[in-house]
Scaffold this active site. Structure first.
Site, PDB file in Angstrom:
ATOM      1  N   ARG A 110      18.526  58.138  54.739  1.00 58.51           N
ATOM      2  CA  ARG A 110      19.972  57.870  54.592  1.00 58.51           C
ATOM      3  C   ARG A 110      20.451  56.741  55.498  1.00 58.51           C
ATOM      4  NH1 ARG A 110      20.290  63.605  54.525  1.00 58.51           N
ATOM      5  NH2 ARG A 110      20.266  64.338  52.378  1.00 58.51           N
ATOM      6  N   LYS A 132      24.966  42.650  51.790  1.00 60.15           N
ATOM      7  CA  LYS A 132      24.703  43.060  50.409  1.00 60.15           C
ATOM      8  C   LYS A 132      23.202  43.248  50.244  1.00 60.15           C
ATOM      9  CE  LYS A 132      28.492  41.231  47.638  1.00 60.15           C
ATOM     10  NZ  LYS A 132      28.851  40.262  46.577  1.00 60.15           N
ATOM     11  N   GLU A 174      22.678  27.129  46.379  1.00 55.01           N
ATOM     12  CA  GLU A 174      23.593  28.077  47.045  1.00 55.01           C
ATOM     13  C   GLU A 174      24.415  27.329  48.096  1.00 55.01           C
ATOM     14  OE1 GLU A 174      25.159  31.387  46.602  1.00 55.01           O
ATOM     15  OE2 GLU A 174      23.093  31.813  46.014  1.00 55.01           O
ATOM     16  N   LYS A 202      30.460  31.863  55.583  1.00 52.96           N
ATOM     17  CA  LYS A 202      30.211  33.188  55.000  1.00 52.96           C
ATOM     18  C   LYS A 202      30.637  34.290  55.964  1.00 52.96           C
ATOM     19  CE  LYS A 202      27.377  36.213  52.400  1.00 52.96           C
ATOM     20  NZ  LYS A 202      26.296  36.425  51.488  1.00 52.96           N
ATOM     21  N   GLU A 212      34.125  43.474  49.489  1.00 48.58           N
ATOM     22  CA  GLU A 212      34.507  42.678  48.316  1.00 48.58           C
ATOM     23  C   GLU A 212      35.646  43.310  47.518  1.00 48.58           C
ATOM     24  OE1 GLU A 212      31.228  40.591  46.336  1.00 48.58           O
ATOM     25  OE2 GLU A 212      32.330  40.858  44.469  1.00 48.58           O
ATOM     26  N   ARG A 216      36.071  38.114  49.361  1.00 48.90           N
ATOM     27  CA  ARG A 216      34.603  37.978  49.361  1.00 48.90           C
ATOM     28  C   ARG A 216      34.094  37.578  47.978  1.00 48.90           C
ATOM     29  NH1 ARG A 216      29.801  41.395  52.283  1.00 48.90           N
ATOM     30  NH2 ARG A 216      28.130  40.170  51.340  1.00 48.90           N
ATOM     31  N   ASN A 220      31.017  34.466  45.087  1.00 48.00           N
ATOM     32  CA  ASN A 220      30.284  34.539  43.812  1.00 48.00           C
ATOM     33  C   ASN A 220      30.532  33.309  42.955  1.00 48.00           C
ATOM     34  OD1 ASN A 220      29.349  37.112  44.478  1.00 48.00           O
ATOM     35  ND2 ASN A 220      31.247  38.042  43.752  1.00 48.00           N
ATOM     36  N   HIS A 223      28.233  32.251  40.173  1.00 44.49           N
ATOM     37  CA  HIS A 223      27.250  33.320  39.983  1.00 44.49           C
ATOM     38  C   HIS A 223      27.391  34.100  38.682  1.00 44.49           C
ATOM     39  CE1 HIS A 223      26.282  32.386  44.072  1.00 44.49           C
ATOM     40  NE2 HIS A 223      25.372  33.326  44.140  1.00 44.49           N
ATOM     41  N   HIS A 227      23.853  34.681  37.031  1.00 37.51           N
ATOM     42  CA  HIS A 227      23.145  35.957  36.866  1.00 37.51           C
ATOM     43  C   HIS A 227      22.750  36.177  35.405  1.00 37.51           C
ATOM     44  CE1 HIS A 227      24.785  37.821  40.849  1.00 37.51           C
ATOM     45  NE2 HIS A 227      23.823  36.943  41.044  1.00 37.51           N
ATOM     46  N   HIS A 239      17.102  31.305  41.539  1.00 36.94           N
ATOM     47  CA  HIS A 239      18.500  31.706  41.692  1.00 36.94           C
ATOM     48  C   HIS A 239      19.408  30.503  41.975  1.00 36.94           C
ATOM     49  CE1 HIS A 239      21.968  34.131  42.590  1.00 36.94           C
ATOM     50  NE2 HIS A 239      22.050  33.612  43.807  1.00 36.94           N
TER      51      HIS A 239
HETATM   52  N1  GLY Z   1      26.177  36.492  47.855  1.00 39.69           N
HETATM   53  C1  GLY Z   1      27.551  36.827  47.802  1.00 39.69           C
HETATM   54  C2  GLY Z   1      27.974  37.780  48.875  1.00 39.69           C
HETATM   55  O1  GLY Z   1      27.232  38.068  49.781  1.00 39.69           O
HETATM   56  O2  GLY Z   1      29.078  38.289  48.820  1.00 39.69           O
END
Ligand code: GLY
Length: 335
Positions: A110, A132, A174, A202, A212, A216, A220, A223, A227, A239
């Site tokens: 956990r 993430k 990126e 970031k 998010e 946040r 994206n 993205h 994706h 990517h």
């Molecule tokens: N890669 C986008 C984020 O970390 O929110």
């Protein structure tokens, strides 16, 4: 060595950026950890020394390995070795490794602590920062995951020198995103400075919106289509290559919606091309299939799609874009 901080209530953590950062592991290992499970891949040439008892767990290479089976294998390996709740996982590799190892750390017992040592440009400017973690399902990218913040991130820029050119360029895709998030003069910065500038950008966004629920989502940018391209093309695209295409597409969509003019679209295309990255959707993909996949995105709602789009006010999250509009712009691009 540059030291940045991801400020989170009660859980601030350092990000060290510079040549040799991987040798600072001893300084950032969490207190009380008796053992370190190093998760890496066969082709990652960077050994790390935690100064405590450590064992290396090698996972497979490539995006297809970013799946639940790999997480199970890692967790079973941790259990057989006897990794305990107060120990630490150290992820050494690119975004696939830090995403998978971070998720395994989030769910094993956990939750055990994790330190990321990203060795790819993409990992250093994005994937390893911000907590993430997750894996893909056949139905789409990153559909299973958790927010699990690391104890520290060591961005050793020495590791970037040995990246294959395509891998390095993928990171630039990126990085290009940050130019539209307000990092000025990215192309003129030395590599260490550019990585640190992206990390600072970031870190500020993540500090303001860890889960998010708002800003946040701007990270994206590019993205949503990226994706879908990766899923539809069975990961033939890296990517960052998919993000590069996604950035230019998002600019075209913003233009179609009257949010920006052709000059701004050209700025997107020029920046992406200057990094020697693709700007067009690869042939052979159908607009309808891409739109269906985008509809399964975590940010979609009903028949409408949500995109991050540019405007004179900067990037914004734009919900309720009709799927038909997205299809139309995609079909123009595919013509
Ligand atoms: N890669 C986008 C984020 O970390 O929110």
């Amino acid at each position: 060595m540059r030291r940045l901080t991801v400020e989170l209530p009660g859980r601030a953590y350092p990000v060290l950026v510079g040549a040799g950062a991987r040798h600072r592991l001893g300084e950032v290992l969490p207190a009380g950890a008796g053992r370190a499970a190093i998760v890496t891949q066969e082709n990652i040439p960077w050994a790390v020394d935690t100064g405590i008892e450590q064992k290396t767990f090698v996972m497979g290479d490539g995006e297809p390995e970013k799946n639940l089976e790999t997480v199970e294998e890692l967790c079973r390996g941790f259990a057989r070795w006897g990794l305990h709740r107060h120990d630490v996982v150290v992820a050494v590799g690119g975004g696939v490794v830090t995403d998978v190892a971070g998720f395994a750390a989030a769910v094993y017992h956990r939750g055990v602590r994790v330190v990321h040592v990203p060795t790819s440009l993409l990992g250093q400017v994005d994937a390893a920062i911000g907590g993430k973690t997750g894996v893909n399902l056949p139905e789409g990218k990153n559909l299973v995951g958790a927010f699990w913040q690391p104890e520290a991130v060591l961005c050793d820029t020495e590791t970037l020198a040995t990246l294959a050119p395509r891998e390095y360029r993928s990171g630039l895709g990126e990085m290009a995103k940050y130019a539209f998030l307000g990092v000025d003069g990215l192309r003129d910065l030395a590599l260490d400075e550019a990585v640190a500038a992206c990390v600072a950008c970031k870190a500020a966004i993540v500090s303001g919106d860890e889960r998010e629920s708002g800003s946040r989502a701007l990270l994206n940018y590019g993205h949503t289509l990226a994706h879908a391209l990766e899923t539809a093309g069975s990961y033939d695209l890296r990517h960052g290559e998919a993000v590069a295409i996604g950035l230019v597409f998002a600019a075209r969509l913003a233009e179609c919606l009257g949010r920006i003019g052709p000059q701004r679209v050209a700025e997107h295309r020029d920046l992406v091309s200057s990094y020697d990255l693709p700007v067009e959707v690869p042939p052979g993909l159908a607009a309808a299939e891409l739109v269906t996949i985008m509809g399964r995105d975590k940010k979609a709602s009903g028949d409408d799609l949500t995109f991050v789009l540019d405007s004179s006010r900067g990037l914004e999250v734009v919900p309720h874009i009709p799927a038909a509009t997205v299809t139309e712009v995609l079909e123009e691009t595919l013509r």
